[in-house]
Design a protein around this motif. Sequence first.
Motif, PDB file in Angstrom:
ATOM      1  N   PRO A 184      35.916 -45.839 -40.619  1.00 19.52           N
ATOM      2  CA  PRO A 184      36.846 -45.446 -41.179  1.00 19.52           C
ATOM      3  C   PRO A 184      37.324 -43.989 -41.138  1.00 19.52           C
ATOM      4  CG  PRO A 184      34.853 -45.482 -42.689  1.00 19.52           C
ATOM      5  CD  PRO A 184      34.632 -46.095 -41.204  1.00 19.52           C
ATOM      6  N   PHE A 216      41.326 -47.356 -40.784  1.00 19.43           N
ATOM      7  CA  PHE A 216      40.016 -47.556 -39.751  1.00 19.43           C
ATOM      8  C   PHE A 216      40.409 -47.402 -38.473  1.00 19.43           C
ATOM      9  CE2 PHE A 216      39.089 -49.551 -43.799  1.00 19.43           C
ATOM     10  CZ  PHE A 216      37.781 -49.328 -44.040  1.00 19.43           C
ATOM     11  N   ALA A 259      30.586 -54.471 -47.126  1.00 25.18           N
ATOM     12  CA  ALA A 259      31.217 -53.099 -47.071  1.00 25.18           C
ATOM     13  C   ALA A 259      32.762 -53.344 -46.722  1.00 25.18           C
ATOM     14  CB  ALA A 259      30.579 -52.126 -46.205  1.00 25.18           C
ATOM     15  N   TYR A 260      33.497 -52.298 -47.118  1.00 27.12           N
ATOM     16  CA  TYR A 260      34.912 -52.461 -46.700  1.00 27.12           C
ATOM     17  C   TYR A 260      34.913 -52.219 -45.144  1.00 27.12           C
ATOM     18  CZ  TYR A 260      35.836 -51.658 -51.566  1.00 27.12           C
ATOM     19  OH  TYR A 260      35.960 -51.956 -52.996  1.00 27.12           O
ATOM     20  N   VAL A 273      42.113 -51.144 -50.366  1.00 23.96           N
ATOM     21  CA  VAL A 273      40.989 -50.962 -50.909  1.00 23.96           C
ATOM     22  C   VAL A 273      41.078 -51.429 -52.714  1.00 23.96           C
ATOM     23  CG1 VAL A 273      38.894 -49.554 -51.477  1.00 23.96           C
ATOM     24  CG2 VAL A 273      39.908 -49.885 -49.111  1.00 23.96           C
ATOM     25  N   ILE A 317      38.040 -38.371 -43.758  1.00 26.92           N
ATOM     26  CA  ILE A 317      36.678 -38.568 -43.657  1.00 26.92           C
ATOM     27  C   ILE A 317      36.227 -37.710 -42.575  1.00 26.92           C
ATOM     28  CG2 ILE A 317      34.749 -40.401 -43.360  1.00 26.92           C
ATOM     29  CD1 ILE A 317      37.132 -42.329 -44.468  1.00 26.92           C
ATOM     30  N   HIS A 322      29.872 -44.799 -52.121  1.00 28.01           N
ATOM     31  CA  HIS A 322      30.220 -43.965 -51.284  1.00 28.01           C
ATOM     32  C   HIS A 322      30.911 -42.837 -51.790  1.00 28.01           C
ATOM     33  CE1 HIS A 322      32.343 -42.569 -47.639  1.00 28.01           C
ATOM     34  NE2 HIS A 322      31.250 -43.052 -46.896  1.00 28.01           N
ATOM     35  N   HIS A 371      38.856 -51.434 -55.536  1.00 26.06           N
ATOM     36  CA  HIS A 371      37.548 -51.255 -56.220  1.00 26.06           C
ATOM     37  C   HIS A 371      37.203 -51.884 -57.578  1.00 26.06           C
ATOM     38  CE1 HIS A 371      36.490 -48.306 -52.952  1.00 26.06           C
ATOM     39  NE2 HIS A 371      37.383 -47.582 -53.431  1.00 26.06           N
ATOM     40  N   THR A 412      29.407 -48.529 -49.923  1.00 24.73           N
ATOM     41  CA  THR A 412      29.904 -49.149 -51.369  1.00 24.73           C
ATOM     42  C   THR A 412      28.962 -50.574 -51.649  1.00 24.73           C
ATOM     43  OG1 THR A 412      31.740 -50.413 -50.419  1.00 24.73           O
ATOM     44  CG2 THR A 412      32.160 -48.313 -51.386  1.00 24.73           C
ATOM     45  N   ALA A 413      28.748 -51.257 -50.726  1.00 24.35           N
ATOM     46  CA  ALA A 413      28.063 -52.515 -50.636  1.00 24.35           C
ATOM     47  C   ALA A 413      26.437 -52.162 -50.758  1.00 24.35           C
ATOM     48  CB  ALA A 413      28.165 -53.366 -49.506  1.00 24.35           C
TER      49      ALA A 413
HETATM   50  O1  LIG Z   1      31.410 -47.854 -48.289  1.00 22.23           O
HETATM   51  C1  LIG Z   1      32.213 -48.723 -47.690  1.00 22.23           C
HETATM   52  O2  LIG Z   1      32.320 -49.908 -48.097  1.00 22.23           O
HETATM   53  C2  LIG Z   1      32.877 -48.324 -46.571  1.00 22.23           C
HETATM   54  O3  LIG Z   1      33.271 -49.155 -45.832  1.00 22.23           O
HETATM   55  C3  LIG Z   1      33.396 -46.883 -46.341  1.00 22.23           C
HETATM   56  C4  LIG Z   1      34.440 -46.689 -47.028  1.00 22.23           C
HETATM   57  C5  LIG Z   1      34.887 -45.199 -46.404  1.00 22.23           C
HETATM   58  O4  LIG Z   1      34.139 -44.387 -45.614  1.00 22.23           O
HETATM   59  O5  LIG Z   1      35.986 -44.530 -46.928  1.00 22.23           O
HETATM   60  C6  LIG Z   1      35.492 -47.343 -46.497  1.00 22.23           C
HETATM   61  C7  LIG Z   1      36.593 -47.675 -47.352  1.00 22.23           C
HETATM   62  C8  LIG Z   1      36.557 -47.106 -48.745  1.00 22.23           C
HETATM   63  O6  LIG Z   1      37.571 -46.029 -48.694  1.00 22.23           O
HETATM   64  C9  LIG Z   1      35.466 -46.531 -49.202  1.00 22.23           C
HETATM   65  C10 LIG Z   1      34.463 -46.487 -48.404  1.00 22.23           C
END
Ligand SMILES: O=C(O)C(=O)C[C@]1(C(=O)O)C=C[C@@H](O)C=C1
Length: 381
Positions: A148, A270, A109-110, A179, A157, A200, A181, A224-225
């Motif tokens: 985040p 974050f 996850a991010y 980030v 968020i 997410h 993607h 996301t992960a």
């Molecule tokens: O889902 C993830 O990987 C997260 O860490 C959450 C999260 C978020 O809540 O914004 C973090 C970074 C990205 O903006 C997308 C998702």
Amino acid sequence: MAMHAVRLSPATQLHGGISSNLSPSNRKPNNPIVRYGCGSSKRCRTVTVLASVRENDANGRDNSVRAMEVKKIFEDSPLLPKPLSSNKLAESVSNGSRVRVAYQGVRGAYSESAAEKAYPNCEAVPCEEFDTAFEAVERWLVDRAVLPIENSLGGSIHRNYDLLLRHNLHIVGEVKLAVRHCLLANHGVNIEDLRRVLSHPQALAQCENTLTKLGLVREAVDDTAGAAKQIAFENLSDAAAVASAEAAKIYGLNIVAEDIQDDCDNVTRFLMLAREPIIPGTNRLFKTSIVFSLEEGPGVLFKALAVFALRQINLTKIESRPLRKHPLRASGGLKYFDYLFYVDFEASMADEVAQNALRHLEEFATFLRVLGSYPVDTTML
Ligand SMILES: O=C(O)C(=O)C[C@]1(C(=O)O)C=C[C@@H](O)C=C1
């Protein structure tokens, strides 16, 4: 070709340390190697898993057996820690040597990358829920939580603002993370095969244009992960995940499209949370985060913000949230919504000017709390 048993290889590798006993010649073409582990952290171990799964899929053999076996690999692997849930917090044991940082999500996850950026070499501890991450800090099971809070494309968020108030942790730092993607799918799945996309909600929002062009139906999941893991676990052939390149490595997925966010400058901010506040300094650029509520009336928000403008203090963020414990207020026969205002301003609580501004705000705020005073992350400016 017969279905081979998927098994954990004894060839468990330690990056930069104990080497694998799996030489390239051992890798039969019908035994592709799927790696589950993280590639970024030098200290992270990688488990090498022998699996014949791709060939079996291509030949149309029993995918449910394959999915169950892949699932078992994930469940058995000590290297992909199961996210903590609130009722299993006690299972989280520290080895005592590294800073432990709780994050919501699963490996890749991010938020995990944010934890590693803020505390290089930390032990990132996955949690099922944000509440669990907060609780883990409150119960001294970890040292920090990472949260985040806003994204340059997707915005705030909101839920996490509410959590900041519900818990009594202090903001001790911030991290801004670029980030990028990717669209991840199982091997052999082409972009034209896709009907659905899992991720997410923030990540889906950040890729709005690309996903619309592709005509994919969005499905929101916790992180996301986690979406990437589900695609791999369930061996989905009509769905992809929006997640990181790192998640593709961990869950053995193929990157079918890169940099799919709507703008190349996509940054998530974050917050780092701890039980104790840090002592604010004046030796570098500091930021302070506060939350307050106000009486109803003309110009009250203007007055509140003026306490900063009068002192040349720059505001970097303002967010309003419903005052959930007391959402409606009656006045003059009318009902008004009641709000909390979250403000970030560029000054340290060690600066007299910031103290004066808050003293001034206290004169008419019905509630005021300092959430933290912490160094600004200038690495992305
Ligand atoms: O889902 C993830 O990987 C997260 O860490 C959450 C999260 C978020 O809540 O914004 C973090 C970074 C990205 O903006 C997308 C998702």
